[in-house]
Design a protein around this motif. Structure first.
Motif, PDB file in Angstrom:
ATOM      1  N   HIS A   1       0.831  -1.209   0.000  1.00 53.62           N
ATOM      2  CA  HIS A   1       0.000   0.000   0.000  1.00 53.62           C
ATOM      3  C   HIS A   1       0.866   1.261   0.000  1.00 53.62           C
ATOM      4  O   HIS A   1       0.589   2.224  -0.727  1.00 53.62           O
ATOM      5  CB  HIS A   1      -0.915   0.012   1.223  1.00 53.62           C
ATOM      6  CG  HIS A   1      -1.951  -1.066   1.221  1.00 53.62           C
ATOM      7  ND1 HIS A   1      -2.734  -1.333   0.124  1.00 53.62           N
ATOM      8  CD2 HIS A   1      -2.360  -1.933   2.190  1.00 53.62           C
ATOM      9  CE1 HIS A   1      -3.575  -2.321   0.400  1.00 53.62           C
ATOM     10  NE2 HIS A   1      -3.357  -2.706   1.655  1.00 53.62           N
ATOM     11  N   ALA A   2       1.934   1.245   0.815  1.00 54.69           N
ATOM     12  CA  ALA A   2       2.795   2.418   0.915  1.00 54.69           C
ATOM     13  C   ALA A   2       3.490   2.720  -0.405  1.00 54.69           C
ATOM     14  O   ALA A   2       3.584   3.874  -0.830  1.00 54.69           O
ATOM     15  CB  ALA A   2       3.833   2.208   2.016  1.00 54.69           C
ATOM     16  N   GLY A   3       3.991   1.677  -1.060  1.00 51.91           N
ATOM     17  CA  GLY A   3       4.689   1.889  -2.323  1.00 51.91           C
ATOM     18  C   GLY A   3       3.787   2.437  -3.403  1.00 51.91           C
ATOM     19  O   GLY A   3       4.161   3.358  -4.143  1.00 51.91           O
ATOM     20  N   VAL A   4       2.579   1.876  -3.504  1.00 55.16           N
ATOM     21  CA  VAL A   4       1.636   2.363  -4.516  1.00 55.16           C
ATOM     22  C   VAL A   4       1.237   3.793  -4.224  1.00 55.16           C
ATOM     23  O   VAL A   4       1.181   4.649  -5.125  1.00 55.16           O
ATOM     24  CB  VAL A   4       0.403   1.445  -4.592  1.00 55.16           C
ATOM     25  CG1 VAL A   4      -0.659   2.055  -5.500  1.00 55.16           C
ATOM     26  CG2 VAL A   4       0.792   0.065  -5.100  1.00 55.16           C
ATOM     27  N   ASP A   5       0.966   4.089  -2.946  1.00 57.05           N
ATOM     28  CA  ASP A   5       0.531   5.443  -2.615  1.00 57.05           C
ATOM     29  C   ASP A   5       1.656   6.457  -2.791  1.00 57.05           C
ATOM     30  O   ASP A   5       1.414   7.610  -3.153  1.00 57.05           O
ATOM     31  CB  ASP A   5      -0.016   5.486  -1.195  1.00 57.05           C
ATOM     32  CG  ASP A   5      -1.300   4.680  -1.053  1.00 57.05           C
ATOM     33  OD1 ASP A   5      -2.011   4.538  -2.072  1.00 57.05           O
ATOM     34  OD2 ASP A   5      -1.596   4.177   0.043  1.00 57.05           O
ATOM     35  N   ALA A   6       2.892   6.028  -2.541  1.00 54.46           N
ATOM     36  CA  ALA A   6       4.030   6.908  -2.837  1.00 54.46           C
ATOM     37  C   ALA A   6       4.101   7.194  -4.333  1.00 54.46           C
ATOM     38  O   ALA A   6       4.385   8.315  -4.755  1.00 54.46           O
ATOM     39  CB  ALA A   6       5.331   6.266  -2.352  1.00 54.46           C
ATOM     40  N   ALA A   7       3.834   6.170  -5.156  1.00 56.55           N
ATOM     41  CA  ALA A   7       3.853   6.363  -6.613  1.00 56.55           C
ATOM     42  C   ALA A   7       2.740   7.300  -7.057  1.00 56.55           C
ATOM     43  O   ALA A   7       2.915   8.094  -7.984  1.00 56.55           O
ATOM     44  CB  ALA A   7       3.731   5.017  -7.316  1.00 56.55           C
ATOM     45  N   TYR A   8       1.574   7.213  -6.419  1.00 61.14           N
ATOM     46  CA  TYR A   8       0.512   8.179  -6.706  1.00 61.14           C
ATOM     47  C   TYR A   8       0.971   9.587  -6.340  1.00 61.14           C
ATOM     48  O   TYR A   8       0.735  10.542  -7.087  1.00 61.14           O
ATOM     49  CB  TYR A   8      -0.739   7.857  -5.889  1.00 61.14           C
ATOM     50  CG  TYR A   8      -1.697   6.885  -6.528  1.00 61.14           C
ATOM     51  CD1 TYR A   8      -2.430   7.235  -7.651  1.00 61.14           C
ATOM     52  CD2 TYR A   8      -1.902   5.618  -5.983  1.00 61.14           C
ATOM     53  CE1 TYR A   8      -3.328   6.355  -8.235  1.00 61.14           C
ATOM     54  CE2 TYR A   8      -2.802   4.725  -6.559  1.00 61.14           C
ATOM     55  CZ  TYR A   8      -3.512   5.097  -7.679  1.00 61.14           C
ATOM     56  OH  TYR A   8      -4.396   4.220  -8.257  1.00 61.14           O
ATOM     57  N   ALA A   9       1.628   9.726  -5.174  1.00 59.87           N
ATOM     58  CA  ALA A   9       2.030  11.047  -4.691  1.00 59.87           C
ATOM     59  C   ALA A   9       2.929  11.762  -5.675  1.00 59.87           C
ATOM     60  O   ALA A   9       2.883  12.988  -5.806  1.00 59.87           O
ATOM     61  CB  ALA A   9       2.730  10.908  -3.341  1.00 59.87           C
TER      62      ALA A   9
END
Length: 576
Positions: free
Chosen positions: A43-51
């Motif tokens: 979840h953290a990696g995907v959300d960082a990529a969204y950011a």
């Protein structure tokens, strides 16, 4: 359904990806392989990529490189001279290009980490499948930005946790192959549409992947990596999205004005947005590393020098760009049946002060001209009270006498300047905290009206002019609402075959002006040099063939210290 609120980055990742709650911030020093192999890490990696998308959509860098220096907009008085008008001082040391390059690769690496280690995570299989698909979409998105600006770039699909000193430029065809593979696989595994069950506002969907895939095929078709079936693939991809719009929950809004209405960014026409936040620790001008949304400032003219005071309502007068005369007078020439000009540009300002009204170009001439209205006093300010019309741009020529006797500052097109001109309204933000604050609105990246225009362009390029007309007319008929005639807005096949790709580009201006796509549109269609020379008086004299690409950033060249030199293409040598 809650918004996807994304703070953080590669070194400040997020955790807690519940479908119907705001994401919770959990700071991590780095996205490590061990962490990425856990549910929280995925979840953290995907959300960082969204950011990372906040460093593109809403940021001044992408705006500068896609909006200004085209046929639509030229440099405003406070604009960046060298990159906006292709001046001789525009080099590969340009900050905008360096920033976009670095940020895209940073978040590509986050996607790579998720895709490499995420399959090991113990978590719900269905959720994992969607997260992997999101990572593929986002990686394709970042690579597509890179190839549109720089062509041959380096492909990284492994997760890098150590700096490299060697790199090579991979063939453009290979980069496009990766993009197409990622998007095709993502489209199969993502939820159908942006408003599907359990899709947070700001997350991607199958509809977004398919829309982007159609754009990718069109761009590839106009590049040195083109394949014989690219236009056909673009056509069938966009057509399928339109034909199955009910499945994806998409439709054109009845009123063009509502598409960009503040607070309505999750309407049925919107395919994908990039989220911004009111938390200024992550979205502010000083603390976010450029992640703030400043599009609300970029188009605002210097009304404060023409008898008005600065206000949150009228915006911060950054004036980085102004529309070209071609945009306001030719592209938007039809204003009886086509309502988009009036719904796109601000042309009227009401007096919000009388304290600054006594400036030279807002005074009554001395002597008074014949026909001056009652109450006019030579040498006195035209603005008498708050609430009076202060500035008006009629959009058509007026005589000197008409300008002189108008009881306000009347600015016909011949008097537009780099200081003030019709102002794009798509990014106005009344809810921002203060005049100088960045916008907290989501940035609309893909919308359904563009899908119709992509289908039309691909249809035209595959000798389906009749089908292209149908798609264009769907957009044009909507533009008549509510005061124009939809029937009068329809074009014929003859109109399109005569106008060709230029008509498509003109229609994209009327519909998508200022939406961070224009430079790419002109490069894709091979029209950048021609149309900038024709319609942009500031940039036209300077633009050269090399400007159909952005130069590989100097920072990248300097970091390649071993192996083959990175800049091994003679074309790019022109930039050194």
């Amino acid at each position: 359904m809650k918004k996807l609120i994304i703070y953080g980055s590669i070194i400040a990742a997020l955790a807690g990806a519940g479908c119907n709650k705001l994401l919770e911030e959990e700071v991590k020093s780095i996205l490590t392989p061990e962490f990425l192999g856990t549910e929280k890490g995925v979840h953290a990696g995907v959300d960082a990529a969204y950011a990372g998308n906040r460093l593109l959509w809403g940021n001044q860098d992408l705006f500068t490189l896609t909006v200004i220096g085209t046929d639509e907009f030229q440099r405003g008085v406070d604009g960046n001279t060298d990159v906006n008008n292709y001046a001789s001082s525009y080099t590969n040391g340009n900050g905008q290009g360096n920033n976009i390059w670095a940020n895209c690769y940073k978040y590509i690496n986050a996607c790579n980490g998720v895709l490499k280690y995420g399959p090991e995570a113990e978590m719900d299989a269905a959720v994992k499948k969607v997260r992997m698909a999101e990572a593929k979409f986002l990686r394709a998105q970042y690579y597509f930005v890179l190839v549109q600006f720089f062509r041959d770039v380096t492909i990284y699909t492994d997760f890098l946790d150590q700096p490299l000193t060697a790199a090579k430029r991979d063939p453009l065809a290979d980069v496009y192959a990766l993009i197409i593979k990622d998007l095709t696989e993502a489209a199969a595994d993502l939820p159908a549409g942006p408003r599907s069950s359990n899709v947070q506002f700001g997350r991607t969907s199958s509809a977004a992947a398919r829309h982007l895939l159609a754009k990718v095929y069109l761009a590839k078709a106009g590049s040195p990596a083109k394949a014989a079936d690219d236009y056909e693939q673009a056509y069938t991809t966009a057509k399928d999205l339109i034909d199955k719009k009910g499945t994806y929950g998409l439709s054109l809004l009845p009123d063009f004005k509502d598409v960009y209405r503040e607070g309505n960014e999750n309407n049925s026409e919107i395919i994908w947005t990039v989220q911004h936040t009111s938390n200024l620790a992550y979205n502010g001008p000083n603390n976010s590393g450029g992640a703030d949304n400043v599009l609300n400032h970029m188009y605002i003219g210097q009304y404060d020098k023409l008898g008005l005071k600065r206000s949150k309502e009228y915006g911060r007068p950054y004036i980085r760009c102004v529309p070209t005369r071609w945009t306001t007078e030719t592209a938007f020439a039809e204003r009886v049946n086509d309502t988009r000009y009036a719904k796109t540009f601000q042309v009227l300002w009401i007096a919000n002060s009388t304290a600054k009204a006594d400036i030279e170009n807002n005074k009554w001439p001395d002597p008074l001209p014949p026909g001056a209205p009652p109450g006019a006093v030579a040498g006195q300010p035209k603005i008498k009270k708050i609430g009076d019309t202060a500035i008006y741009m009629p959009g058509v020529d007026k005589t000197d006498h008409e300008v002189a006797i108008a009881p306000y500052l009347l600015i016909p097109p011949r008097n537009y300047s780099s200081m003030i001109a019709p102002t794009l309204m798509k990014y106005f933000d009344a809810k921002k905290a203060g005049l100088n604050d960045p916008s907290i609105r989501p940035v609309i990246v893909y919308r359904f009206a563009e899908t119709y225009l992509l289908a039309a362009e691909a249809a035209l390029m595959t000798n389906r002019a009749a089908e292209a007309v149908t798609y264009i007319n769907a957009v044009r008929e909507r533009a008549a609402y509510p005061t124009g005639s939809a029937a009068a807005m329809k074009i014929t096949e003859a109109t399109l075959t005569t106008g060709g790709i230029d008509f498509i580009l003109d229609e994209r201006t009327r519909e998508l002006v200022g939406e961070n796509v224009r430079w790419w549109d002109l490069v894709r269609t091979g029209k950048l040099l021609e149309r900038v020379k024709l319609y942009n008086g500031d940039a036209g004299p300077n633009i050269q063939p090399k400007h159909i690409l952005r130069p590989i950033p100097l920072n990248q060249l300097n970091r390649v210290t071993t192996g083959e030199p990175y800049n091994n293409d003679l074309y790019f040598a022109d930039w050194n």
